[in-house]
Design a protein around this motif. Structure first.
Motif, short mmCIF file in Angstrom:
data_model
loop_
_atom_site.label_atom_id
_atom_site.label_comp_id
_atom_site.label_asym_id
_atom_site.label_seq_id
_atom_site.Cartn_x
_atom_site.Cartn_y
_atom_site.Cartn_z
N ALA A 156 -8.53 13.05 35.36
CA ALA A 156 -8.03 14.43 35.31
C ALA A 156 -8.80 15.25 34.27
O ALA A 156 -9.14 16.42 34.50
CB ALA A 156 -6.54 14.42 34.97
N GLU A 157 -9.09 14.64 33.12
CA GLU A 157 -9.85 15.35 32.08
C GLU A 157 -11.25 15.69 32.56
O GLU A 157 -11.76 16.79 32.31
CB GLU A 157 -9.91 14.49 30.83
CG GLU A 157 -10.67 15.15 29.69
CD GLU A 157 -10.74 14.28 28.44
OE1 GLU A 157 -11.56 14.59 27.57
OE2 GLU A 157 -9.96 13.31 28.36
N LEU A 158 -11.90 14.76 33.25
CA LEU A 158 -13.26 15.00 33.73
C LEU A 158 -13.29 16.02 34.86
O LEU A 158 -14.29 16.73 35.04
CB LEU A 158 -13.90 13.69 34.16
CG LEU A 158 -14.15 12.69 33.01
CD1 LEU A 158 -14.67 11.36 33.56
CD2 LEU A 158 -15.13 13.28 31.99
N ILE A 159 -12.21 16.12 35.62
CA ILE A 159 -12.12 17.19 36.63
C ILE A 159 -12.02 18.54 35.92
O ILE A 159 -12.66 19.52 36.33
CB ILE A 159 -10.93 16.97 37.56
CG1 ILE A 159 -11.18 15.75 38.47
CG2 ILE A 159 -10.65 18.21 38.42
CD1 ILE A 159 -9.99 15.35 39.32
N LEU A 160 -11.25 18.60 34.84
CA LEU A 160 -11.18 19.84 34.06
C LEU A 160 -12.53 20.19 33.47
O LEU A 160 -12.90 21.37 33.41
CB LEU A 160 -10.14 19.70 32.94
CG LEU A 160 -8.68 19.77 33.35
CD1 LEU A 160 -7.79 19.55 32.13
CD2 LEU A 160 -8.36 21.10 34.01
N ASP A 161 -13.29 19.18 33.03
CA ASP A 161 -14.65 19.44 32.54
C ASP A 161 -15.50 20.07 33.63
O ASP A 161 -16.28 21.00 33.37
CB ASP A 161 -15.30 18.15 32.06
CG ASP A 161 -14.75 17.68 30.73
OD1 ASP A 161 -14.11 18.50 30.03
OD2 ASP A 161 -14.96 16.50 30.38
N ALA A 162 -15.38 19.55 34.85
CA ALA A 162 -16.14 20.11 35.96
C ALA A 162 -15.73 21.56 36.24
O ALA A 162 -16.57 22.41 36.53
CB ALA A 162 -15.95 19.25 37.21
N LYS A 163 -14.45 21.83 36.16
CA LYS A 163 -13.97 23.20 36.33
C LYS A 163 -14.53 24.12 35.24
O LYS A 163 -14.95 25.25 35.51
CB LYS A 163 -12.44 23.23 36.31
CG LYS A 163 -11.77 22.64 37.55
CD LYS A 163 -10.25 22.63 37.39
CE LYS A 163 -9.55 22.09 38.63
NZ LYS A 163 -9.56 23.06 39.75
N ASP A 164 -14.54 23.62 34.01
CA ASP A 164 -15.05 24.42 32.91
C ASP A 164 -16.52 24.77 33.11
O ASP A 164 -16.95 25.91 32.88
CB ASP A 164 -14.90 23.67 31.59
CG ASP A 164 -13.46 23.63 31.10
OD1 ASP A 164 -12.63 24.40 31.64
OD2 ASP A 164 -13.16 22.85 30.19
N LEU A 165 -17.29 23.77 33.53
CA LEU A 165 -18.72 24.02 33.76
C LEU A 165 -18.92 25.06 34.86
O LEU A 165 -19.78 25.96 34.74
CB LEU A 165 -19.42 22.71 34.13
CG LEU A 165 -19.55 21.68 33.00
CD1 LEU A 165 -20.04 20.34 33.56
CD2 LEU A 165 -20.50 22.19 31.92
N ALA A 166 -18.13 24.96 35.91
CA ALA A 166 -18.24 25.93 37.00
C ALA A 166 -17.84 27.32 36.55
O ALA A 166 -18.47 28.32 36.92
CB ALA A 166 -17.38 25.48 38.18
N PHE A 167 -16.80 27.40 35.74
CA PHE A 167 -16.35 28.71 35.26
C PHE A 167 -17.35 29.32 34.29
O PHE A 167 -17.55 30.53 34.27
CB PHE A 167 -14.97 28.58 34.61
CG PHE A 167 -14.31 29.91 34.37
CD1 PHE A 167 -13.87 30.66 35.43
CD2 PHE A 167 -14.13 30.39 33.09
CE1 PHE A 167 -13.24 31.90 35.23
CE2 PHE A 167 -13.50 31.61 32.86
CZ PHE A 167 -13.06 32.37 33.95
#
Length: 316
Positions: A299-310
């Protein structure tokens, strides 16, 4: 705009002051010269940043992030310290203005009910309406402006959610990340204790002598301890580690005890008074297994991916 996760998580601390200062019906949006013209210090996509709007935002941000009370003049040394950050924070302010503009362009909608729910959560965190009002006064908010402030937070949060909704894959393979970062999954030893707090060292020594003669610790907590916050739980403090934000002398004394049931044989002096500490539990240091952290890490690494995309979106 690196640190998007931090930005989104701390919008209540920083971004939303813009709405308070630029969108709450203030007549003098910016600093004015003697001829009545506002002083523009920057522009974001054609939208002007006025000097005193930015400086007000900056002071609000400092008040919230450092716990300052700006309802009265600050000490000169503190003011000088925070003024040293004024220029560097201008870039952050401009980035946040751009996000607010993007939220409007994407027709992001925030319902009034969302804001009221958030206000209720804040009041719960502060413990009472009175404590929440004190916070508002400290940071210079009114009942109306705090709601405008939160509305802007939610606009940017909703923008984040909108632009990252399709991202479901983690930024790294979770197991590879786990194996490459073993230190992140270590759990430090923690301890739970009970304590009795008194003002007088002689009294503390008498209590230690009574305990050594077989007196009941819990009974002495109820009779003697001045720490009203822990008396209801028989003086229980913890669990905590040596790295946690506890008084140094208290932590070191607790970790110097060898076995469960041991009591400090000398009063432990802190700024609060004199403590008598008994060790209740030791949880030894461990390393979490991959299976234990797999779900939360993914879940944390999915949030990291979202952050990078944003970040890519915001910088585009």
């Amino acid at each position: 705009m690196k640190k998007t996760k931090k930005l989104v998580a701390l919008l209540f601390v920083a971004v939303l002051a813009f709405s308070l200062l630029a969108g709450c019906g203030k007549d003098d949006e910016g600093a004015a010269d003697p001829q009545g013209e506002q002083t523009v210090i920057a522009r974001v996509n054609g939208e002007e940043i006025y000097q005193n709007v930015y400086e007000d935002w900056f002071m609000q941000t400092m008040a919230l992030s450092l716990g300052l009370d700006i309802s009265t003049p600050l000490d000169d040394s503190i003011q000088q310290y925070i003024d040293g950050y004024k220029l560097s924070y201008l870039n952050s302010y401009a980035e946040q203005m751009a996000l607010i503009q993007n939220a409007k362009e994407n027709e992001v909608v925030v319902e009034d009910s969302e804001i009221e729910e958030y206000i209720d959560q804040l009041k719960s965190v502060y413990g009472s309406d009175e404590a929440f009002q004190q916070f508002q006064t400290m940071a210079g908010f009114t009942d109306t402006s705090i709601r405008d402030y939160i509305r802007m937070q939610m606009n940017i949060q909703h923008l984040y959610e909108l632009k990252t909704a399709d991202i479901t894959e983690p930024s790294h393979d979770p197991e590879e990340y786990y194996n490459s970062n073993p230190g992140k999954f270590k759990v430090e030893e923690n301890r739970t204790v009970r304590h009795i707090l008194v003002e007088d060292e002689a009294e503390a020594k008498e209590i230690i002598a009574s305990l050594n003669d077989g007196a009941d610790f819990n009974e002495l907590v109820q009779e003697k301890s001045t720490d009203t916050g822990s008396v209801a739980n028989n003086g229980t403090i913890g669990p905590f580690t040596l790295a946690d934000n506890y008084v140094t002398e208290f932590k070191e004394a607790a970790f110097a005890l060898g076995n469960v049931g041991d009591v400090t044989q000398e009063p432990v002096k802190t700024t609060y008074g004199y403590h008598i500490i008994i060790l209740d539990n030791i949880s030894p240091a461990t390393t979490q297994t991959f299976e234990e952290v797999k779900d939360s890490l993914t879940a944390e690494l999915i949030l990291d991916a979202k952050d990078l995309a944003f970040e890519d979106y915001a910088n585009g």
